[in-house]
Design a protein around this motif. Structure first.
Motif, PDB file in Angstrom:
ATOM      1  N   LEU A   1       3.697 -46.293 -23.323  1.00 18.99           N
ATOM      2  CA  LEU A   1       3.137 -44.944 -23.205  1.00 18.99           C
ATOM      3  C   LEU A   1       3.973 -44.131 -22.232  1.00 18.99           C
ATOM      4  O   LEU A   1       4.558 -44.683 -21.304  1.00 18.99           O
ATOM      5  N   TYR A   2       3.990 -42.843 -22.452  1.00 22.31           N
ATOM      6  CA  TYR A   2       4.756 -41.961 -21.575  1.00 22.31           C
ATOM      7  C   TYR A   2       3.783 -41.274 -20.611  1.00 22.31           C
ATOM      8  O   TYR A   2       2.948 -40.470 -21.040  1.00 22.31           O
ATOM      9  N   PRO A   3       3.884 -41.587 -19.337  1.00 25.51           N
ATOM     10  CA  PRO A   3       2.871 -41.117 -18.393  1.00 25.51           C
ATOM     11  C   PRO A   3       2.850 -39.601 -18.211  1.00 25.51           C
ATOM     12  O   PRO A   3       1.828 -39.047 -17.833  1.00 25.51           O
ATOM     13  N   SER A   4       3.959 -38.948 -18.512  1.00 23.98           N
ATOM     14  CA  SER A   4       3.977 -37.495 -18.328  1.00 23.98           C
ATOM     15  C   SER A   4       3.332 -36.762 -19.501  1.00 23.98           C
ATOM     16  O   SER A   4       3.129 -35.554 -19.437  1.00 23.98           O
ATOM     17  N   LEU A   5       3.014 -37.497 -20.571  1.00 24.30           N
ATOM     18  CA  LEU A   5       2.356 -36.878 -21.729  1.00 24.30           C
ATOM     19  C   LEU A   5       0.869 -37.219 -21.718  1.00 24.30           C
ATOM     20  O   LEU A   5       0.460 -38.249 -21.180  1.00 24.30           O
ATOM     21  N   THR A   6       0.079 -36.362 -22.348  1.00 25.16           N
ATOM     22  CA  THR A   6      -1.348 -36.654 -22.452  1.00 25.16           C
ATOM     23  C   THR A   6      -1.560 -37.739 -23.504  1.00 25.16           C
ATOM     24  O   THR A   6      -0.640 -38.085 -24.258  1.00 25.16           O
ATOM     25  N   ALA A   7      -2.790 -38.237 -23.550  1.00 24.68           N
ATOM     26  CA  ALA A   7      -3.104 -39.258 -24.556  1.00 24.68           C
ATOM     27  C   ALA A   7      -2.829 -38.717 -25.953  1.00 24.68           C
ATOM     28  O   ALA A   7      -2.208 -39.379 -26.789  1.00 24.68           O
ATOM     29  N   ARG A   8      -3.263 -37.479 -26.187  1.00 28.78           N
ATOM     30  CA  ARG A   8      -3.083 -36.887 -27.518  1.00 28.78           C
ATOM     31  C   ARG A   8      -1.596 -36.675 -27.822  1.00 28.78           C
ATOM     32  O   ARG A   8      -1.131 -36.934 -28.931  1.00 28.78           O
ATOM     33  N   GLN A   9      -0.843 -36.225 -26.790  1.00 30.63           N
ATOM     34  CA  GLN A   9       0.593 -35.996 -27.010  1.00 30.63           C
ATOM     35  C   GLN A   9       1.320 -37.315 -27.303  1.00 30.63           C
ATOM     36  O   GLN A   9       2.231 -37.352 -28.128  1.00 30.63           O
ATOM     37  N   ASN A  10       0.902 -38.375 -26.615  1.00 34.36           N
ATOM     38  CA  ASN A  10       1.507 -39.677 -26.890  1.00 34.36           C
ATOM     39  C   ASN A  10       1.301 -40.073 -28.345  1.00 34.36           C
ATOM     40  O   ASN A  10       2.235 -40.512 -29.019  1.00 34.36           O
ATOM     41  N   LEU A  11       0.079 -39.884 -28.817  1.00 30.18           N
ATOM     42  CA  LEU A  11      -0.214 -40.272 -30.204  1.00 30.18           C
ATOM     43  C   LEU A  11       0.496 -39.353 -31.193  1.00 30.18           C
ATOM     44  O   LEU A  11       1.031 -39.813 -32.211  1.00 30.18           O
ATOM     45  N   ALA A  12       0.485 -38.047 -30.888  1.00 27.26           N
ATOM     46  CA  ALA A  12       1.136 -37.092 -31.796  1.00 27.26           C
ATOM     47  C   ALA A  12       2.633 -37.400 -31.908  1.00 27.26           C
ATOM     48  O   ALA A  12       3.214 -37.334 -33.005  1.00 27.26           O
ATOM     49  N   ALA A  13       3.238 -37.739 -30.779  1.00 23.76           N
ATOM     50  CA  ALA A  13       4.673 -38.052 -30.799  1.00 23.76           C
ATOM     51  C   ALA A  13       4.933 -39.263 -31.676  1.00 23.76           C
ATOM     52  O   ALA A  13       5.896 -39.292 -32.455  1.00 23.76           O
ATOM     53  N   LEU A  14       4.068 -40.245 -31.562  1.00 20.01           N
ATOM     54  CA  LEU A  14       4.253 -41.468 -32.347  1.00 20.01           C
ATOM     55  C   LEU A  14       4.137 -41.172 -33.839  1.00 20.01           C
ATOM     56  O   LEU A  14       4.948 -41.652 -34.642  1.00 20.01           O
ATOM     57  N   VAL A  15       3.149 -40.360 -34.183  1.00 21.27           N
ATOM     58  CA  VAL A  15       2.976 -40.004 -35.596  1.00 21.27           C
ATOM     59  C   VAL A  15       4.207 -39.265 -36.103  1.00 21.27           C
ATOM     60  O   VAL A  15       4.736 -39.544 -37.193  1.00 21.27           O
ATOM     61  N   ALA A  16       4.695 -38.322 -35.294  1.00 14.96           N
ATOM     62  CA  ALA A  16       5.876 -37.550 -35.706  1.00 14.96           C
ATOM     63  C   ALA A  16       7.088 -38.472 -35.857  1.00 14.96           C
ATOM     64  O   ALA A  16       7.884 -38.310 -36.790  1.00 14.96           O
ATOM     65  N   LEU A  17       7.220 -39.428 -34.953  1.00 15.68           N
ATOM     66  CA  LEU A  17       8.364 -40.350 -35.032  1.00 15.68           C
ATOM     67  C   LEU A  17       8.294 -41.218 -36.279  1.00 15.68           C
ATOM     68  O   LEU A  17       9.318 -41.659 -36.796  1.00 15.68           O
ATOM     69  N   ARG A  18       7.092 -41.447 -36.736  1.00 18.65           N
ATOM     70  CA  ARG A  18       6.952 -42.240 -37.963  1.00 18.65           C
ATOM     71  C   ARG A  18       7.041 -41.366 -39.202  1.00 18.65           C
ATOM     72  O   ARG A  18       6.821 -41.838 -40.312  1.00 18.65           O
ATOM     73  N   GLY A  19       7.320 -40.089 -38.995  1.00 17.55           N
ATOM     74  CA  GLY A  19       7.521 -39.203 -40.132  1.00 17.55           C
ATOM     75  C   GLY A  19       6.259 -38.536 -40.633  1.00 17.55           C
ATOM     76  O   GLY A  19       6.274 -37.883 -41.671  1.00 17.55           O
ATOM     77  N   GLY A  20       5.162 -38.659 -39.901  1.00 19.26           N
ATOM     78  CA  GLY A  20       3.901 -38.064 -40.340  1.00 19.26           C
ATOM     79  C   GLY A  20       3.643 -36.702 -39.717  1.00 19.26           C
ATOM     80  O   GLY A  20       4.431 -36.206 -38.904  1.00 19.26           O
ATOM     81  N   ASP A  21       2.535 -36.120 -40.099  1.00 18.68           N
ATOM     82  CA  ASP A  21       2.130 -34.830 -39.561  1.00 18.68           C
ATOM     83  C   ASP A  21       1.011 -35.077 -38.554  1.00 18.68           C
ATOM     84  O   ASP A  21      -0.084 -35.498 -38.936  1.00 18.68           O
ATOM     85  N   PRO A  22       1.266 -34.830 -37.275  1.00 20.71           N
ATOM     86  CA  PRO A  22       0.249 -35.130 -36.260  1.00 20.71           C
ATOM     87  C   PRO A  22      -1.079 -34.422 -36.494  1.00 20.71           C
ATOM     88  O   PRO A  22      -2.138 -34.945 -36.146  1.00 20.71           O
ATOM     89  N   ARG A  23      -1.017 -33.243 -37.128  1.00 24.80           N
ATOM     90  CA  ARG A  23      -2.269 -32.493 -37.323  1.00 24.80           C
ATOM     91  C   ARG A  23      -3.177 -33.150 -38.353  1.00 24.80           C
ATOM     92  O   ARG A  23      -4.386 -32.988 -38.330  1.00 24.80           O
ATOM     93  N   ALA A  24      -2.558 -33.890 -39.258  1.00 25.95           N
ATOM     94  CA  ALA A  24      -3.355 -34.519 -40.319  1.00 25.95           C
ATOM     95  C   ALA A  24      -3.478 -36.029 -40.132  1.00 25.95           C
ATOM     96  O   ALA A  24      -3.860 -36.745 -41.053  1.00 25.95           O
ATOM     97  N   ALA A  25      -3.130 -36.499 -38.953  1.00 25.41           N
ATOM     98  CA  ALA A  25      -3.067 -37.957 -38.773  1.00 25.41           C
ATOM     99  C   ALA A  25      -4.365 -38.561 -38.266  1.00 25.41           C
ATOM    100  O   ALA A  25      -4.488 -39.776 -38.190  1.00 25.41           O
ATOM    101  N   GLY A  26      -5.324 -37.721 -37.889  1.00 23.73           N
ATOM    102  CA  GLY A  26      -6.581 -38.252 -37.378  1.00 23.73           C
ATOM    103  C   GLY A  26      -6.493 -38.758 -35.948  1.00 23.73           C
ATOM    104  O   GLY A  26      -7.011 -39.833 -35.628  1.00 23.73           O
ATOM    105  N   LEU A  27      -5.843 -37.969 -35.102  1.00 21.24           N
ATOM    106  CA  LEU A  27      -5.685 -38.385 -33.704  1.00 21.24           C
ATOM    107  C   LEU A  27      -7.040 -38.531 -33.024  1.00 21.24           C
ATOM    108  O   LEU A  27      -7.283 -39.497 -32.282  1.00 21.24           O
ATOM    109  N   ASP A  28      -7.899 -37.553 -33.269  1.00 22.99           N
ATOM    110  CA  ASP A  28      -9.203 -37.578 -32.594  1.00 22.99           C
ATOM    111  C   ASP A  28     -10.023 -38.796 -33.027  1.00 22.99           C
ATOM    112  O   ASP A  28     -10.699 -39.416 -32.205  1.00 22.99           O
TER     113      ASP A  28
END
Lengths: 455, 319
Positions: free
Chosen positions: B89-116
């Motif tokens: 995990l990247y401590p300078s990012l929020t929990a949501r940003q950490n997850l969104a980054a991971l989704v984006a890195l996997r080629g997905g769309d963070p808005r539609a990935a069900g982060l919440d």
């Protein structure tokens, strides 16, 4: 076991590769989210302007820095003084903080495996990290350049700049020179960035990895203060931090600058390629990660070989050989005489005297070192020059003496030794009042390469 | 029970210089099952999990992930997620940003990935916009699990996911893993917590100094095990003690306590004792193993191979 190898297999597809742009964007987000970068970006875009504006309004100027004594005279001196400081301190430190940490941060945070599992391509990760650090470094360098220029122009104004051979550089040419000088300084900055990437890859979370660019820059500066042969001096990757001075002579001393830029870029490419190869070889399941020392050696040896090859190529191509400082009596005499002639015209204009050309002055200089007479050479503060010139319609020959302090990199400071009416006093009395005497003290540079080698 | 393997390793050997981290290890993880990996420190658990995530390839042997042979590092097929050596995990990012980054890195769309939804599943919805810098180890573990969930895994690889979890966090994590297994996901996790392994895993592999000491269902492990120590609390301790002494296959362990009886027995002998107690009208108030069957088996297997030193290390760890 509840399943067997003979059971039907669900054949999963190979993963699609994520574009580098996505990884790059993530690396940028990570960099920008660091407090150090958040602090550095506004600092680089604001602090130089404040520095230049404040210093330009003080009575004491940073005369030890090239163009520092001109900060009262023109706003274009500000970005060049800033470049001088930046080459020594700011740029090595910035590259340390950005490139020196971009890989090590993952070691420190324990996020390598996470990142690799997500991206599944060390090649893309390396490219994204290198590009992201390059982007941030460019942003910081641009901030330093733009901010110092704006600060200088607002605080002092858009006046012509006196070049390092005494000729006046018009504001547009000064602007182009400043832009080019900062552009050329990018080459050694990129070299340090490449070294930063290499240190970050090989040394991991060790503080040495973070400090490597700054330490290398310090070592390079110390080396430039030594009486090295010209070929060795030019083969060091930080030489372009000095060689941009040649842009402010007429004609420009382009050859040392081009060599400095080429060497800087060669170091940047080599160090980055080494970092890439070593990164590709890393085993991320090895918790001990004991290959750092071997990798460090594998990184150092090719760079040492690059230096040796560069020295040989420069020595042969420029005819400078592998010995000799490049500071020779004839070059010093020509440089001082030329600069004196240009500055004499400035003083003539200040005093409202009839203009004369450099050709009419026919200035010559006789320089000695350490009280000797012939074949003086090398750096030192024991140079003494006597400049002679003629004026149209005047039979007598004028003469003025200077004490010269020449540093090993070819820069000199000429200190007027009289007569008082010409160069012995820091002020001249003009019809508008007292003004700084351009012939009293001035900076100049001696071209280190053999003049015959000019293309 | 699924017939499809999520992961299959055969004859895996992995060395780091002179150190043999894994020595001809076999492993099979079925889809829809939670497979536990236990072993003392340095047994090779993390190395094996790293190979399952295809962070590297073995020096010898072969691995199939979701039916696909892995021949190069980072060449695992889609559907593999997890973490080893702690969640990244990247401590300078929020929990949501950490997850969104991971989704984006996997080629997905963070808005539609069900982060919440993922954050909610692991009980971190309330701190979604807090920087990970301030997260406890347990919260980081849960966020790491949420990150793995977003990959929609078919094979989930987790290295000590229960580390640092409080009871509520543990309940969240256990609930998520159980649901994933029920949905057909193969889960392989390492843990030093035997109670977690017993609660979650249907199968277990015990590693010791890079070799497999045992691999199979938990029940089989218990059956193969030596006698266990049990603690009995009864309404009549003297009578219970006398009765235990009469049952074949039961040894009485003197523990100095007057009200509790500790016996050593195999399961059939213990069953006989309980039957006799009930027939004699002696109330049985408590019957618990002094150490869990898995832990006892673990100690037994590793002691056989590693001697008493390993047992001491485990006891120290348990404290």
């Amino acid at each position: 076991m509840t399943a067997t190898a003979a059971a039907p297999r669900a054949v999963a597809g190979r993963p699609g590769r994520v574009p580098v742009t996505r990884v790059f964007r993530f690396e940028l987000v990570k960099l920008v989210s660091q407090w150090r970068i958040r602090l550095l970006v506004p600092a680089c875009w604001v602090a130089p302007a404040l520095f230049v504006a404040v210093v330009s309004r003080q009575s004491t100027l940073p005369v030890d820095t090239l163009f520092g004594r001109l900060m009262h005279a023109t706003g274009w001196a500000g970005p060049l003084v800033t470049l001088g400081f930046a080459g020594s301190w700011a740029l090595p430190l910035l590259t340390s903080v950005v490139a020196g940490d971009v890989f090590a941060a993952e070691d420190r945070l324990g996020t390598w495996r996470h990142l690799l599992v997500a991206v599944r391509s060390p090649r893309r990760i390396f490219a994204a990290k290198a590009l992201a650090s390059l982007t941030v470094i460019l942003l910081l360098v641009a901030g330093l350049a733009v901010s110092s220029t704006v600060g200088g122009l607002l605080a002092v104004g858009n006046q012509p700049l006196t070049g390092l051979d005494g000729h006046l550089v018009s504001p547009p040419d000064a602007a182009a020179g400043v832009l080019l000088a900062w552009g050329c300084a990018l080459a050694p900055t990129l070299a340090l960035a490449g070294i930063g990437l290499l240190g970050s890859v090989t040394l991991g979370r060790s503080p040495m990895g973070l400090l490597l660019p700054a330490l290398v820059a310090l070592a390079l500066q110390l080396a430039q203060m030594l009486p090295l042969p010209v070929a060795v001096r030019l083969a060091l990757p930080g030489y372009a931090f000095i060689a941009w001075n040649g842009l402010f002579t007429s004609p420009a001393q382009a050859e040392p600058l081009l060599i400095g830029v080429a060497v800087g870029l060669a170091w940047a490419a080599t160090a980055t390629a080494l970092a890439f190869v070593l990164f590709q070889r890393r085993d991320f399941t090895d918790l001990a990660d004991g290959g750092g020392r071997r990798a460090a050696v594998a990184g150092v040896l090719p760079l040492a070989a690059l230096t040796a090859i560069t020295v040989a190529v420069i020595a042969v191509a420029t005819g400078s050989g592998i010995t000799g400082s490049g500071i020779e009596q004839g070059k010093v005499q020509r440089a001082v005489a030329t600069e004196f002639a240009h500055l004499y015209r400035l003083q003539t204009a200040q005093l409202n005297r009839p203009d004369v050309t450099e050709d009419q002055l026919h200035a010559t200089a006789v320089c000695t070192k350490g009280g000797g007479s012939a074949d003086a050479a090398g750096a030192g503060n024991d140079w003494r020059c006597v400049v002679s010139w003629r004026l149209p319609g005047v039979a007598a020959t004028g003469s003025a003496a200077y004490q010269l302090d020449i540093t090993p990199d070819g820069r000199y400071v000429a200190d007027g030794d009289g007569p008082k009416e010409v160069n012995g006093y820091f002020l001249v009395r003009t019809p508008d009042g007292d003004a700084p005497n351009p012939l009293w003290q001035f900076d100049g540079i001696v071209e280190l390469l053999p003049t015959g080698a000019k293309g | 029970m699924s017939a499809i393997l999520a992961a299959r390793a055969r004859g895996i050997t992995k060395c780091y210089g002179d150190v043999v981290a894994l020595d001809h290890v076999d492993l099979e993880v079925a889809q829809g099952h939670v497979h536990g990996l236990v072993g003392p420190n340095g047994a090779g658990k993390t190395t094996l999990l790293g190979l399952l995530l295809s962070l590297a390839v073995p020096d010898d042997g072969h691995i199939e992930i979701l039916g696909t042979a892995v021949r190069r590092a980072l060449d695992a097929p889609d559907g593999v997620a997890g973490f080893v050596d702690g969640p990244g995990l990247y401590p300078s990012l929020t929990a949501r940003q950490n997850l969104a980054a991971l989704v984006a890195l996997r080629g997905g769309d963070p808005r539609a990935a069900g982060l919440d939804e993922a954050l909610d599943q692991v009980g971190l919805a309330d701190v979604a916009d807090d920087r990970a810098h301030g997260f406890s180890l347990g919260m980081r573990q849960r966020l790491g699990l949420a990150a793995a969930l977003l990959a929609k895994p078919r094979l989930l690889v987790l290295d000590e996911p229960s580390n640092g979890l409080d009871p509520a966090g543990k309940r969240h994590v256990h609930g998520v893993l159980t649901r994933l297994a029920a949905d057909g996901v193969g889960v392989v996790l390492s843990s030093h917590r035997m109670d977690d392994v017993e609660a979650l895993c249907s199968e277990v592999t015990i590693l010791h100094t890079g070799r497999v000491a045992f691999s199979g269902p938990l029940g089989k492990l218990a059956a193969e095990n030596r006698e266990l120590d049990y603690r009995l609390l009864t309404s009549d301790p003297p009578a219970a003690r006398a009765m235990a002494a009469d049952v074949d296959g039961i040894g009485i362990i003197e523990n100095g306590a007057a009200d509790a009886l500790v016996v050593r027995a195999l399961t059939p002998a213990l069953d006989e004792l309980v039957t006799r107690l009930v027939r004699a009208g002696i109330a049985l108030r408590e019957l618990t193993p002094v150490v869990s069957p898995l832990e006892a088996a673990f100690l037994g297997l590793t002691e056989e191979r590693g001697g008493q030193a390993m047992s001491a290390a485990l006891s120290e760890e348990r404290r």
